[in-house]
Structures are given as structure tokens and as C-alpha cells.
Design an enzyme around this catalytic site. Structure first.
Site, PDB file in Angstrom:
ATOM      1  N   ASP A   9     -23.241  47.049 -23.745  1.00 33.36           N
ATOM      2  CA  ASP A   9     -23.005  45.589 -23.730  1.00 33.36           C
ATOM      3  C   ASP A   9     -23.477  44.819 -24.974  1.00 33.36           C
ATOM      4  OD1 ASP A   9     -22.198  46.356 -21.211  1.00 33.36           O
ATOM      5  OD2 ASP A   9     -23.602  45.106 -20.101  1.00 33.36           O
ATOM      6  N   ASP A  47     -19.334  44.419 -20.519  1.00 37.19           N
ATOM      7  CA  ASP A  47     -19.416  43.609 -19.308  1.00 37.19           C
ATOM      8  C   ASP A  47     -18.145  42.755 -19.286  1.00 37.19           C
ATOM      9  OD1 ASP A  47     -21.371  43.267 -17.174  1.00 37.19           O
ATOM     10  OD2 ASP A  47     -21.776  41.246 -17.915  1.00 37.19           O
ATOM     11  N   HIS A  49     -16.119  40.330 -16.732  1.00 39.57           N
ATOM     12  CA  HIS A  49     -16.000  39.648 -15.445  1.00 39.57           C
ATOM     13  C   HIS A  49     -14.792  38.718 -15.379  1.00 39.57           C
ATOM     14  CE1 HIS A  49     -20.006  41.038 -14.527  1.00 39.57           C
ATOM     15  NE2 HIS A  49     -20.590  40.298 -15.446  1.00 39.57           N
ATOM     16  N   HIS A  53     -16.613  34.993 -11.005  1.00 43.37           N
ATOM     17  CA  HIS A  53     -17.254  36.224 -10.506  1.00 43.37           C
ATOM     18  C   HIS A  53     -18.442  35.890  -9.592  1.00 43.37           C
ATOM     19  CE1 HIS A  53     -19.539  40.069 -10.816  1.00 43.37           C
ATOM     20  NE2 HIS A  53     -18.322  40.554 -10.748  1.00 43.37           N
ATOM     21  N   HIS A  82     -20.746  34.349 -17.843  1.00 47.84           N
ATOM     22  CA  HIS A  82     -20.844  35.140 -19.084  1.00 47.84           C
ATOM     23  C   HIS A  82     -19.775  36.236 -19.084  1.00 47.84           C
ATOM     24  CE1 HIS A  82     -23.061  37.539 -16.163  1.00 47.84           C
ATOM     25  NE2 HIS A  82     -22.726  38.589 -16.887  1.00 47.84           N
ATOM     26  N   LYS A 107     -16.840  47.108 -17.118  1.00 47.02           N
ATOM     27  CA  LYS A 107     -17.500  47.094 -15.810  1.00 47.02           C
ATOM     28  C   LYS A 107     -17.718  45.663 -15.355  1.00 47.02           C
ATOM     29  CE  LYS A 107     -21.993  47.456 -18.021  1.00 47.02           C
ATOM     30  NZ  LYS A 107     -22.467  46.124 -17.641  1.00 47.02           N
ATOM     31  N   CYS A 152     -28.798  46.179 -17.694  1.00 45.43           N
ATOM     32  CA  CYS A 152     -27.736  47.189 -17.824  1.00 45.43           C
ATOM     33  C   CYS A 152     -28.206  48.498 -18.454  1.00 45.43           C
ATOM     34  CB  CYS A 152     -26.538  46.590 -18.535  1.00 45.43           C
ATOM     35  SG  CYS A 152     -25.725  45.341 -17.485  1.00 45.43           S
TER      36      CYS A 152
HETATM   37  C1  VGL Z   1     -26.197  42.191 -18.002  1.00 38.40           C
HETATM   38  C2  VGL Z   1     -26.875  40.522 -16.602  1.00 38.40           C
HETATM   39  C3  VGL Z   1     -25.587  40.298 -16.189  1.00 38.40           C
HETATM   40  C4  VGL Z   1     -26.580  43.222 -19.013  1.00 38.40           C
HETATM   41  C5  VGL Z   1     -24.893  41.997 -17.610  1.00 38.40           C
HETATM   42  O1  VGL Z   1     -25.721  43.621 -19.828  1.00 38.40           O
HETATM   43  O2  VGL Z   1     -27.759  43.640 -18.999  1.00 38.40           O
HETATM   44  N1  VGL Z   1     -27.176  41.461 -17.482  1.00 38.40           N
HETATM   45  N2  VGL Z   1     -24.598  41.049 -16.701  1.00 38.40           N
HETATM   46 ZN    ZN Z   2     -22.602  40.513 -16.227  1.00 38.77          ZN
END
Ligand code: VGL
Ligand code: ZN
Length: 198
Positions: A9, A47, A49, A53, A82, A107, A152
Site C-alpha cells: 500500500d 488498497d 475501496h 465502503h 481513503h 484488496k 496492513c
Molecule cells: C490501511 C487502514 C485502512 C493500511 C488500509 O494500508 O495499513 N490502513 N486501510
Molecule cells: Zn483501507
């Protein structure tokens, strides 16, 4: 042993100026690019979404970011909106060497469930397909880097260790959100799962 670098990410929304910025989240990018040369395979996660979401505080009336709610699959932190599919925030940091990537795993694309881990969604049972990809390529050894260390990266590393991969997290090439001690808890959890922390 065949070795993969898994880059978690490294997206604009997790970098300074982004919706869920990790302090200095962007300083790890040159070091990550440099590691790519040593890997047999490079996998990036993204990431990804849909708008609205269920992990977004804005999707729950009266909720505020960073509160925890109960979802059918367990507790869930609510985040600012986000990494919305196709947005600039969801794009990889412009300096990340995406050309070198063999595989990009997206994801968190199902509205009703979040997915911190690159291997399983937050119900801890729905697979993303990454395990099969790595196994069919004969990969046994993983180095994980990226954002965020305590979410993550942590969930991905623990799942990978449980699946039997030899896992190292390069902490110097990660960045944390650190909510209410989540970084310390993540480090303990990773060690307990047999993840090597460098
Ligand atoms: C993440 C919070 C929400 C991450 C992703 O990449 O760690 N954290 N979505
Ligand atoms: Zn996320």
C-alpha cells in the site's frame, strides 16, 4: 529459496498530504525501489475501496474516524475516506518503481468487508489469491515493506507466517499509523507469529 518482495500500500493517501497519511510515509520509497533488484519477484498491494465502503466513518451515521465498531466479522476501526477506486489517492506514490512489479494485488474492493492483509480479508477466511500466486511460482521467502506497519503490513506478515512462508519485515522501510498503541501491539504480534523484524 525463491524470494519475493511484497510492497504494501505505498499509495498517495497513506503519504503526506493524503487522506490517511502516515507521517513521513514517503521517505521509504527510494529504499523500497533499491530492494527490488534483489528480489526474484516483486508484488505490490493496493488498497482499493469503492465509494461508501463500510470501513469509512462517513458510511455510518454519527460515527467519527478512528472509532471502533462491531462488524459481523469482528471489530473494525473506522477510517477517513481513503483509496477510492480510480482516485489519485489510490494511485501508487509517483516515485515507486511500479514497472518492476510482476503482480499487483488489490484488496478492500468489497463494500461490506475491509481487507488489511494481502492474503485474507478481515473475516480472516476470504482469500485474495496471493497465496496461490506465490506458491505456484515456488516462492517460499518473503520480505515485507510499506504502509502501514501496524495495520496492513502487520496483518499481511502474520498471515504469511501462519501460511508457512519465511517472513521478514523491514521495519526501516515501513511507516506506522500508531493508534492507541497499535504499533507496539503489532510488533509483539508479529514476533509471536514468527515474523523476523529487521
Ligand atoms: C490501511 C487502514 C485502512 C493500511 C488500509 O494500508 O495499513 N490502513 N486501510
Ligand atoms: Zn483501507
Amino acid at each position: 529459496m525463491t524470494h519475493a518482495l511484497i510492497v504494501i500500500d505505498v499509495q498517495n493517501d497513506f503519504c503526506p498530504g493524503g487522506a490517511l497519511a502516515v507521517p513521513e510515509g514517503d521517505i521509504i520509497v527510494p529504499g523500497i525501489n533499491a530492494l527490488m533488484d534483489q528480489a526474484d519477484a516483486v508484488v505490490l498491494t493496493q488498497d482499493w475501496h469503492p465509494a461508501g465502503h463500510s470501513s469509512f466513518a462517513s458510511s455510518h451515521e454519527g460515527a467519527v474516524p478512528y472509532e471502533v465498531i462491531d462488524m459481523p466479522y469482528g471489530p473494525q476501526v473506522l477510517w477517513p475516506d481513503h483509496c477510492i477506486q480510480g482516485s489519485t489517492g489510490a494511485a501508487f506514490h509517483t516515485d515507486l518503481n511500479v514497472t518492476r512489479a510482476d503482480m499487483i494485488v488489490r484488496k478492500g474492493y468489497r463494500s461490506a468487508i475491509d481487507s488489511y492483509s494481502a492474503f485474507f480479508e478481515n473475516d480472516q477466511t476470504t482469500p485474495t489469491g496471493l497465496e496461490g500466486y506465490l506458491r505456484t511460482r515456488g516462492i517460499t521467502q518473503l520480505t515485507l515493506v510499506g504502509l502501514a506497519t501496524d495495520f496492513c503490513v502487520n496483518f499481511s506478515a502474520v498471515d504469511a507466517a501462519k501460511l508457512g512462508f519465511d517472513v521478514t519485515v523491514r521495519s526501516d522501510l515501513c511507516g506506522a499509523i500508531d493508534l492507541n498503541g497499535s504499533l507496539g501491539a503489532a510488533q509483539e504480534g508479529m514476533k509471536a507469529a514468527g515474523v523476523k523484524l529487521d
